[in-house]
Write a protein that holds these residues in place. Structure first.
Motif, PDB file in Angstrom:
ATOM      1  N   LYS A   1       0.731  -1.389   0.414  1.00 41.05           N
ATOM      2  CA  LYS A   1       0.274  -0.199   0.104  1.00 41.05           C
ATOM      3  C   LYS A   1       0.904   1.345   0.048  1.00 41.05           C
ATOM      4  N   ASN A   2      -0.279   2.178  -1.025  1.00 38.84           N
ATOM      5  CA  ASN A   2       1.428   3.578  -0.437  1.00 38.84           C
ATOM      6  C   ASN A   2       1.262   3.874   0.368  1.00 38.84           C
TER       7      ASN A   2
ATOM      8  N   SER B   1      -4.611   7.134   2.076  1.00 39.40           N
ATOM      9  CA  SER B   1      -5.427   5.961   2.677  1.00 39.40           C
ATOM     10  C   SER B   1      -5.578   5.056   1.592  1.00 39.40           C
TER      11      SER B   1
ATOM     12  N   LYS C   1      -6.481   1.846  -1.050  1.00 34.36           N
ATOM     13  CA  LYS C   1      -6.061   0.613  -1.501  1.00 34.36           C
ATOM     14  C   LYS C   1      -5.143   0.456  -2.892  1.00 34.36           C
TER      15      LYS C   1
ATOM     16  N   THR D   1      -3.177  -2.888  -4.214  1.00 37.52           N
ATOM     17  CA  THR D   1      -2.171  -3.103  -3.975  1.00 37.52           C
ATOM     18  C   THR D   1      -2.834  -4.950  -3.860  1.00 37.52           C
ATOM     19  N   SER D   2      -3.668  -4.955  -4.976  1.00 38.31           N
ATOM     20  CA  SER D   2      -4.140  -6.643  -5.055  1.00 38.31           C
ATOM     21  C   SER D   2      -3.027  -7.247  -7.064  1.00 38.31           C
TER      22      SER D   2
ATOM     23  N   LYS E   1      -2.299  -8.280   7.862  1.00 38.54           N
ATOM     24  CA  LYS E   1      -2.449  -7.173   8.217  1.00 38.54           C
ATOM     25  C   LYS E   1      -2.975  -7.039   9.385  1.00 38.54           C
TER      26      LYS E   1
END
Length: 92
Positions: free
Chosen positions: A10-11, A15, A17, A20-21, A80
């Motif tokens: 994640k950056n 905030s 996502k 990210t997959s 996570k």
């Protein structure tokens, strides 16, 4: 030729996502970087280190590596952890 497969993190600056997959396949360096005598920048003749391929799933990335005979190692995604706190916790 070896590569590593990992899931895009994640950056930290945002905030959201987004992306990210995705799973990334990056080739590892075959030679060390050395300073350029004129400018002093670090560089090498290895052009494979500049290549990053993105895939929708881990299985797709592994299948691509198997198809082209690339030795890979998979870096597992860390779990996570959700840090639940209330606004009042900032003042304790």
């Amino acid at each position: 030729m070896t590569a590593r497969i990992y899931q895009r993190p994640k950056n930290a600056m945002q905030s959201g996502k987004a992306r990210t997959s995705e799973w990334l396949l990056e080739f590892e360096r075959s030679e060390a970087q050395r300073p350029d005598p004129l400018m002093g920048w670090a560089g090498s003749g290895d052009t494979q280190a500049q290549v990053t391929l993105s895939f929708g799933s881990l299985d797709e990335a592994k299948a691509y590596a198997d198809r082209y005979g690339i030795a890979v190692h998979v870096i597992p995604t860390p779990p996570k952890r959700l840090k639940l706190q209330s606004y009042a916790d900032n003042f304790r």
